[in-house]
Design a protein around this motif. Structure first.
Motif, PDB file in Angstrom:
ATOM      1  N   MET A 188      64.521  45.166  47.968  1.00 46.62           N
ATOM      2  CA  MET A 188      63.208  45.824  47.898  1.00 46.62           C
ATOM      3  C   MET A 188      62.202  44.906  47.225  1.00 46.62           C
ATOM      4  O   MET A 188      62.435  44.404  46.125  1.00 46.62           O
ATOM      5  N   THR A 189      61.093  44.662  47.906  1.00 43.20           N
ATOM      6  CA  THR A 189      59.967  43.940  47.324  1.00 43.20           C
ATOM      7  C   THR A 189      58.729  44.806  47.470  1.00 43.20           C
ATOM      8  O   THR A 189      58.567  45.507  48.477  1.00 43.20           O
ATOM      9  N   GLY A 190      57.872  44.784  46.495  1.00 41.97           N
ATOM     10  CA  GLY A 190      56.670  45.617  46.567  1.00 41.97           C
ATOM     11  C   GLY A 190      55.706  45.287  45.445  1.00 41.97           C
ATOM     12  O   GLY A 190      55.963  44.404  44.615  1.00 41.97           O
ATOM     13  N   GLU A 191      54.616  46.008  45.423  1.00 40.19           N
ATOM     14  CA  GLU A 191      53.583  45.766  44.420  1.00 40.19           C
ATOM     15  C   GLU A 191      52.703  47.001  44.312  1.00 40.19           C
ATOM     16  O   GLU A 191      52.651  47.829  45.232  1.00 40.19           O
ATOM     17  N   PRO A 192      52.021  47.140  43.210  1.00 44.30           N
ATOM     18  CA  PRO A 192      51.118  48.281  43.071  1.00 44.30           C
ATOM     19  C   PRO A 192      49.832  48.056  43.872  1.00 44.30           C
ATOM     20  O   PRO A 192      49.389  46.917  44.052  1.00 44.30           O
ATOM     21  N   VAL A 193      49.287  49.132  44.368  1.00 43.57           N
ATOM     22  CA  VAL A 193      47.971  49.097  45.027  1.00 43.57           C
ATOM     23  C   VAL A 193      46.974  49.693  44.053  1.00 43.57           C
ATOM     24  O   VAL A 193      47.105  50.870  43.665  1.00 43.57           O
ATOM     25  N   SER A 202      48.772  53.607  44.255  1.00 44.99           N
ATOM     26  CA  SER A 202      49.979  53.827  45.037  1.00 44.99           C
ATOM     27  C   SER A 202      50.896  52.618  44.865  1.00 44.99           C
ATOM     28  O   SER A 202      50.506  51.608  44.272  1.00 44.99           O
ATOM     29  N   MET A 203      52.071  52.753  45.399  1.00 43.46           N
ATOM     30  CA  MET A 203      53.031  51.659  45.361  1.00 43.46           C
ATOM     31  C   MET A 203      53.466  51.357  46.783  1.00 43.46           C
ATOM     32  O   MET A 203      53.874  52.257  47.532  1.00 43.46           O
ATOM     33  N   TRP A 204      53.389  50.110  47.162  1.00 43.68           N
ATOM     34  CA  TRP A 204      53.726  49.667  48.514  1.00 43.68           C
ATOM     35  C   TRP A 204      54.980  48.803  48.432  1.00 43.68           C
ATOM     36  O   TRP A 204      55.158  48.021  47.491  1.00 43.68           O
ATOM     37  N   ALA A 205      55.871  48.932  49.388  1.00 50.08           N
ATOM     38  CA  ALA A 205      57.132  48.182  49.328  1.00 50.08           C
ATOM     39  C   ALA A 205      57.664  47.914  50.719  1.00 50.08           C
ATOM     40  O   ALA A 205      57.393  48.659  51.668  1.00 50.08           O
ATOM     41  N   VAL A 206      58.408  46.825  50.828  1.00 54.74           N
ATOM     42  CA  VAL A 206      59.167  46.486  52.028  1.00 54.74           C
ATOM     43  C   VAL A 206      60.638  46.496  51.637  1.00 54.74           C
ATOM     44  O   VAL A 206      61.027  45.891  50.637  1.00 54.74           O
ATOM     45  N   LEU A 207      61.460  47.205  52.401  1.00 54.33           N
ATOM     46  CA  LEU A 207      62.890  47.285  52.135  1.00 54.33           C
ATOM     47  C   LEU A 207      63.648  46.671  53.301  1.00 54.33           C
ATOM     48  O   LEU A 207      63.381  46.993  54.462  1.00 54.33           O
ATOM     49  N   ARG A 208      64.563  45.808  52.965  1.00 50.35           N
ATOM     50  CA  ARG A 208      65.324  45.079  53.977  1.00 50.35           C
ATOM     51  C   ARG A 208      66.804  45.361  53.795  1.00 50.35           C
ATOM     52  O   ARG A 208      67.332  45.273  52.670  1.00 50.35           O
ATOM     53  N   ASP A 209      67.482  45.700  54.879  1.00 46.71           N
ATOM     54  CA  ASP A 209      68.924  45.897  54.855  1.00 46.71           C
ATOM     55  C   ASP A 209      69.603  44.528  54.883  1.00 46.71           C
ATOM     56  O   ASP A 209      69.599  43.832  55.902  1.00 46.71           O
TER      57      ASP A 209
END
Length: 477
Positions: A188-193, A202-209
């Motif tokens: 999981m990588t992400g950052e606050p908006v 809000s919080m935005w994230a990209v999740l990779r299997d």
């Protein structure tokens, strides 16, 4: 879905399509090359830890190149927008049959959690990653830890808190359990908006299997550990085998003449040549032993195998041979008893040997052999094989009789006993033939040690298939 720090930040421009296509083509070519190497390693022996480790590395590289290629393809084609709170009427989510479970699209998803409205937006791919039906809705930040393994929940809580409270980016991995009990590892990588006031909206994230990737990495690590353990065991076994061999073979190995033998009518020297193709010590032996009746024992032999089993069996046979020779047993009978000893041993093996007994008073050499290269006799600059009496390999048959022969030696004669490991890999010329070609040089040698030195200069640095022993006995005037 935004991927920016501030909500009003302008969107970045996409890279040039031609440049991305070029990268995709290069990735595909590299992937094909690595896959070819992987196919080559897949047909090798599964019992070899080195090859298993190489194959695991190839599998890992292929998976990473697959991911890289699909990442670049997604960069070129763009990412579809998220589905807010589930499916919408504008765009139906992909079904499992429409997106392959092994493709990157099914392994990378995105999400946004709005702190002001409590709205949660998940991409269609993220539903697939979590094994949820879009109709069940997306998981809130409070619900998300419930699908994690218990030991990973504190990590997720810490990452989310740091992002929301301290505005720190998210970068970490955790494991989830799907409704069917399957476990997946997500990165999981992400950052606050942030809003215009700099507060977290809000919080935005990209999740990779990354389950496949981690399994491949785990396999690489496991095979590497196995390889290291095997290498450690091989080094320990080699050390023990060397120590056992050095304890059993005479201390004059290494081309040193036997102390005090010159008065016995023989000048003797020997040398052990390790194999160039294996680090393991074999079952080769050599010995020259003065006997109580004034005669001298000369012997060389070779047992099949390498390592501790071969050297321990060699030690047993050489000890028995010495004992029988000291008791006055004739060479032919010695071979018969050694054959019976191998048959009765806990670890039966095959071996070859030659046993000689030299009488300095008469110059007579009595000898017998068991499937071994015959001694070479050099006289007046010419070498020849001694006619071999009958004798099969040790351990090959039961109740066999080994014949014995005699030959008269003269002062100045050079007798060479050797094992069959002298053959060079480069030209496959038998070692005995190479030794016979050295006859003129042996005629010029003054001592047995000089003869050994000549052989080592000729064959010592050559790549050979097996280790070898060489014993040279020169009859003195």
């Amino acid at each position: 879905m935004p991927s920016h720090l501030f909500a009003d930040r302008p969107a970045p421009q996409p890279p040039e399509r031609d440049a991305v296509d070029a990268l995709i083509n290069r990735t595909r070519l590299l992937r094909g090359d690595v896959d070819a190497v992987r196919r080559d390693t897949s047909v090798t022996d599964d019992d070899d830890p080195q090859l298993r480790w190489q194959r695991a590395l190839c599998e890992l590289a292929v998976h990473q190149l697959d991911d890289l290629g699909e990442h670049l393809g997604q960069l070129r084609d763009g990412i579809p927008g998220p589905t807010a709170g589930g499916p919408t009427t504008e765009a139906s989510p992909r079904t499992p049959s429409e997106v392959s479970a092994g493709s990157l699209l099914s392994r990378v998803g995105s999400a946004e959690w709005n702190l002001l409205t409590d709205e949660v937006s998940w991409s269609d791919e993220l539903y697939q990653i979590f094994g949820r039906e879009p109709g069940a809705g997306a998981l809130s930040l409070d619900e998300l830890p419930s699908v994690l393994l218990a030991e990973d929940q504190p990590l997720l809580t810490s990452m989310v808190t740091s992002c929301l409270v301290d505005s720190r980016p998210i970068d970490g991995e955790f494991r989830i359990l799907l409704p069917d009990g399957t476990m997946r590892t997500l990165h999981m990588t992400g950052e606050p908006v942030l809003d215009s006031d700099g507060c977290t909206a809000s919080m935005w994230a990209v999740l990779r299997d990354v389950s496949r990737l981690r399994r491949s990495q785990h396999m690489v690590g496991r095979t590497q550990d196995t390889l290291r353990r095997q290498e450690h065991m091989a080094r320990a076994e080699h050390r023990i085998a060397v120590e056992l061999q050095e304890a059993v073979l005479p201390p004059w190995r290494g081309s040193l003449p036997i102390p005090g033998r010159r008065a016995r009518g023989l000048d003797v020297a020997a040398h052990y040549l390790p194999s160039g193709s294996s680090d393991l010590i074999g079952g080769d032996w050599y010995d020259a032993l003065p006997l109580p009746d004034g005669k001298t024992l000369l012997t060389v032999g070779d047992l099949t195998g390498h390592g501790i089993p071969a050297t321990s069996a060699m030690a047993m046979l050489l000890g028995a041979l010495r004992g029988m020779a000291m008791a006055g047993v004739a060479p032919g009978q010695v071979m018969g008893h050694l054959n019976q000893l191998i048959e009765c041993s806990a670890q039966p093996a095959l071996g070859s040997a030659v046993c000689c007994r030299f009488d300095p008073a008469t110059g007579m050499l009595a000898w017998a052999q068991a499937g071994h290269p015959a001694p070479l006799l050099f006289r007046n600059g010419v070498g020849c094989h001694l006619p071999a009496p009958d004798g099969v390999l040790l351990g090959a048959a039961s109740g066999v009789t080994y014949e014995q022969d005699e030959v008269q030696l003269r002062p100045g004669d050079v007798l060479v006993l050797h094992t069959d490991g002298l053959t060079r890999q480069s030209d496959h010329v038998p070692g005995a033939d190479t030794l016979l070609e050295l006859a003129p040089r042996f005629a010029q040698a003054r001592t047995a040690q000089d003869c050994v030195r000549i052989v080592v200069e000729e064959l010592g640095s050559a790549e050979r298939f097996d280790d070898a022993c060489l014993l040279v006995a020169r009859v003195e005037a």
